[in-house]
Design an enzyme around this catalytic site. Structure first.
Site, PDB file in Angstrom:
ATOM      1  N   HIS A 176       2.869 -17.447  15.993  1.00 32.99           N
ATOM      2  CA  HIS A 176       3.166 -16.819  14.656  1.00 32.99           C
ATOM      3  C   HIS A 176       2.573 -15.335  14.504  1.00 32.99           C
ATOM      4  O   HIS A 176       1.867 -14.840  15.183  1.00 32.99           O
ATOM      5  CB  HIS A 176       2.185 -17.563  13.442  1.00 32.99           C
ATOM      6  CG  HIS A 176       0.967 -17.538  13.615  1.00 32.99           C
ATOM      7  ND1 HIS A 176      -0.040 -18.662  13.506  1.00 32.99           N
ATOM      8  CD2 HIS A 176      -0.086 -16.424  13.467  1.00 32.99           C
ATOM      9  CE1 HIS A 176      -1.380 -18.293  13.733  1.00 32.99           C
ATOM     10  NE2 HIS A 176      -1.320 -17.052  13.692  1.00 32.99           N
TER      11      HIS A 176
ATOM     12  N   ASP B  92      -1.766 -10.449   4.976  1.00 32.01           N
ATOM     13  CA  ASP B  92      -1.797 -11.567   4.345  1.00 32.01           C
ATOM     14  C   ASP B  92      -2.987 -12.031   3.790  1.00 32.01           C
ATOM     15  O   ASP B  92      -4.177 -11.153   4.032  1.00 32.01           O
ATOM     16  CB  ASP B  92      -1.338 -12.900   5.565  1.00 32.01           C
ATOM     17  CG  ASP B  92      -2.056 -12.410   6.929  1.00 32.01           C
ATOM     18  OD1 ASP B  92      -3.144 -11.692   6.680  1.00 32.01           O
ATOM     19  OD2 ASP B  92      -1.620 -13.014   8.087  1.00 32.01           O
TER      20      ASP B  92
HETATM   21  C1  F6R Z   1      -4.195 -12.225  10.551  1.00 32.20           C
HETATM   22  C2  F6R Z   1      -2.686 -12.383  10.965  1.00 32.20           C
HETATM   23  C3  F6R Z   1      -2.562 -13.401  12.098  1.00 32.20           C
HETATM   24  C4  F6R Z   1      -3.318 -13.208  13.423  1.00 32.20           C
HETATM   25  C5  F6R Z   1      -3.428 -14.387  14.361  1.00 32.20           C
HETATM   26  C6  F6R Z   1      -4.156 -14.215  15.539  1.00 32.20           C
HETATM   27  O1  F6R Z   1      -3.705 -10.962   9.277  1.00 32.20           O
HETATM   28  O2  F6R Z   1      -1.811 -12.106  10.444  1.00 32.20           O
HETATM   29  O3  F6R Z   1      -1.324 -13.439  12.425  1.00 32.20           O
HETATM   30  O4  F6R Z   1      -3.035 -11.623  13.648  1.00 32.20           O
HETATM   31  O5  F6R Z   1      -3.597 -15.458  13.839  1.00 32.20           O
HETATM   32  O6  F6R Z   1      -5.353 -14.277  15.434  1.00 32.20           O
HETATM   33  P1  F6R Z   1      -6.864 -13.477  16.253  1.00 32.20           P
HETATM   34  O7  F6R Z   1      -6.430 -12.135  16.192  1.00 32.20           O
HETATM   35  O8  F6R Z   1      -7.957 -13.930  15.304  1.00 32.20           O
HETATM   36  O9  F6R Z   1      -6.619 -14.317  17.577  1.00 32.20           O
END
Ligand code: F6R
Length: 242
Positions: free
Chosen positions: A138, A68
């Site tokens: 998500h 993304d």
């Molecule tokens: C990032 C993505 C998001 C993150 C999710 C968790 O490319 O696709 O789905 O993986 O928001 O974020 P963190 O790892 O920062 O807790």
């Protein structure tokens, strides 16, 4: 079916993810790597760079596809996922720039950018897809309610996600973009192998819902219940509700 690995801390979680990544990269010359941003994969990326430097593991024939990108931030913005990936991984390994794919969040025609990205992605099979999970369940930026059949599309980010990500924007939620281009849930499900990394107590409920909750679009990650090869790597806090 989920293969669940629980480790004491983030470093051990990152080591487990790195082991699987290295197996894929060394097992197939031109492996296709599906990559994520955010905090979760950073420890694994550090280990990939260290291993590249000390053991010469090469990525020169790999292709990469990121999940993304924020809409409205130029590539050069310090919080664009383009910048994040170059700072945290690409500058430390030997993947050629032309093998790197990240959705174009500054395209004049955002819808066309989604179609173009999905078209390119469909020409390949992702050998390993790295995922994090949002506290709302998500994956990529597929927020609750997003159709399971979705392919690369524009998504309005929820208040929760923008709040969670404000830490990267000096804590100022108003600076967090409101939209992103994201691979869809159906795009992600085409990967041969999925490795999801989650650490910290704020992920515990989402992890529980992904694995044990009903398969429902209100928890996007629950679609992974239908994937044949998903490894979930957790620290004890993220696993505390299992
Ligand atoms: C990032 C993505 C998001 C993150 C999710 C968790 O490319 O696709 O789905 O993986 O928001 O974020 P963190 O790892 O920062 O807790």
């Amino acid at each position: 079916m989920f293969n669940t690995i629980i480790r004491k801390n983030y470093d051990e979680v990152s080591s487990e993810a790195f082991k699987i990544m290295k197996e894929v990269v060394t097992g197939k010359k031109n492996a296709v790597l599906g990559l994520a941003t955010g905090s979760s994969p950073v420890g694994m990326y550090k280990k990939m760079i260290a291993d590249h430097n000390s053991n010469g593991t090469s990525y020169k024939d790999c292709l990469t596809f990121n999940l993304d990108e924020y809409v409205g931030l130029p590539k050069s913005h310090d919080q664009s996922y383009y910048t994040f990936m170059h700072e945290n991984l690409f500058s430390g390994i030997d993947v050629p720039e032309e093998n790197i794919h990240i959705p174009d969040g500054s395209a004049a025609d955002e819808k066309q950018a989604c179609i173009d990205y999905e078209t390119e992605l469909k020409k390949h099979t992702v050998d390993i897809q790295i995922l994090g999970i949002g506290s709302d369940g998500h994956i990529a930026f597929n927020e609750p309610g997003c159709p399971f059949a979705s392919e690369t599309h524009l998504m309005d980010l929820t208040e929760q996600t923008r709040k969670d990500n404000a830490r990267f924007f000096d804590g100022d939620i108003d600076e967090v973009p409101t939209k992103a281009i994201t691979q869809g849930l159906a795009s992600i499900m085409r990967a041969s192998k999925i490795v999801l990394i989650a650490t910290g107590a704020n992920k515990a409920e989402a992890v529980y819902n992904m694995i044990h909750g009903p398969k429902t679009e209100s928890c996007p990650a629950s679609i992974l219940q239908d994937h044949k090869d998903v490894t979930v790597i957790l620290d004890e806090a993220a696993a505390s509700k299992l």
